[in-house]
Design an enzyme around this catalytic site. Structure first.
Site, PDB file in Angstrom:
ATOM      1  CE1 TYR A  85      -4.149   1.857   0.724  1.00 23.50           C
ATOM      2  CE2 TYR A  85      -2.809   3.053   2.323  1.00 23.50           C
ATOM      3  CZ  TYR A  85      -3.973   2.929   1.581  1.00 23.50           C
ATOM      4  OH  TYR A  85      -4.966   3.875   1.704  1.00 23.50           O
ATOM      5  CE  LYS A 135      -3.947   4.470  -1.545  1.00 27.92           C
ATOM      6  NZ  LYS A 135      -5.045   4.962  -2.390  1.00 27.92           N
TER       7      LYS A 135
END
Ligand SMILES: NC(=O)c1ccc[n+]([C@@H]2O[C@H](COP(=O)([O-])OP(=O)(O)OC[C@H]3O[C@@H](n4cnc5c(N)ncnc54)[C@H](O)[C@@H]3O)[C@@H](O)[C@H]2O)c1
Length: 264
Positions: free
Chosen positions: A154, A158
């Site tokens: 993640y 991101k």
């Protein structure tokens, strides 16, 4: 009204931040396309907007699939004739460090969170250029600008969204396209349930623990992120591009300070 007669295409609009933003954008006068992997939740968002007197259409899309994203963009053009605002917001997470993360989990998270943003921009930007400009908002995360434990895939995705958004802002500024990313702290949405990471109903305990991470002493609400997105999408933010905007209760300001030193 901030977005009167604008056409906004929002992914992940069946839940959480995307749903709240679709509703807020419609309240601000936009015609909204609510797109989501789960067609029934996208349809719920669109009918809530319609019942309140707004204009919305729902679409099913898997943002990992370029053909589906191109179709989503084309259907938006067919329905409303232009795309003024693209909100690449769909996202998923797996709470594991890089050793624990499987290749399949890596691909899932990175494909939804990063490749999906690439596809959205790739297919919508040519229409924005022909239409004389537009605004792209990409949902990154506080985890895209600060280290956070156990978010290996993640964080990579991101952080990629943050820097890709800056590059897009440069590449298309002369086409009158603004591009920003937003970096929420913990926002109370069903994301953990939607990713099967916690049992249904376990949210309240999780939320009360995470609230204290933020210097403001609470989690954020999807409506607060929607309000930021509506502002960034509007002409009032006309000189803002290429930035990563935290909306995190002060987390990015230095949440590592112990609470006794920061009066919370
Ligand atoms: N909730 C938070 O604390 C938080 C914090 C920082 C960033 N974010 C980011 O905000 C965005 C929205 O998250 P949320 O909290 O509203 O979560 P959510 O689970 O409530 O909403 C995400 C939506 O994305 C959809 N989706 C998932 N995979 C998809 C795919 N392949 N194609 C299309 N749609 C897909 C889901 O069906 C869901 O409706 C995500 O990008 C997330 O990473 C959330």
């Amino acid at each position: 009204m901030l977005l009167k007669d604008k056409v906004a295409l929002i992914t992940g609009a069946g839940s959480g931040i995307g749903r709240a933003s679709a509703i807020r954008f419609a309240q601000e006068g936009a015609k909204v396309v609510a797109a989501d992997l789960r067609p029934e939740s996208a349809a719920n968002t669109a009918s809530e907007i319609g019942n309140a007197g707004g204009t919305a259409k729902s679409l099913a899309v898997d943002v990992r699939n370029g053909t589906e994203v191109e179709r989503m963009v084309n259907e938006t053009m067919r329905a409303f004739g232009r795309i003024d605002i693209l909100f690449n917001n769909a996202g998923v997470f797996v709470p594991k460090n890089v050793v624990e993360t499987t290749e399949e989990e890596w691909d899932w998270v990175v494909d939804v969170c990063l490749k999906g943003v690439f596809f959205g921009c790739k297919y919508a930007i040519p229409h924005m250029i022909k239409g004389g400009g537009g605004v792209i908002i990409n949902t990154a995360s506080g985890a895209g600008i600060e280290g956070v434990p156990r978010l290996g895939a993640y964080q990579a995705a991101k952080g990629g969204v943050v820097i890709m958004s800056k590059g897009i802002a440069l590449d298309f500024a002369r086409d009158k396209i603004r591009c920003v990313s937003i970096c929420p702290g913990v926002i109370e949405t069903p994301i953990a349930e939607n990713c099967n990471q916690i049992p249904a109903g376990a949210s309240p305990a999780m939320w009360s623990r995470s609230g204290m991470m933020h210097p403001l002493g609470r989690n954020g609400k999807p409506e607060e992120v929607a309000a930021l997105a509506a502002f960034l999408a509007s002409e009032q933010a006309g000189f803002i591009t290429g930035v990563a905007v935290p909306i995190d209760g002060g987390f990015n300001a230095g949440a590592w300070f112990p609470p006794e030193l920061r009066n919370s």
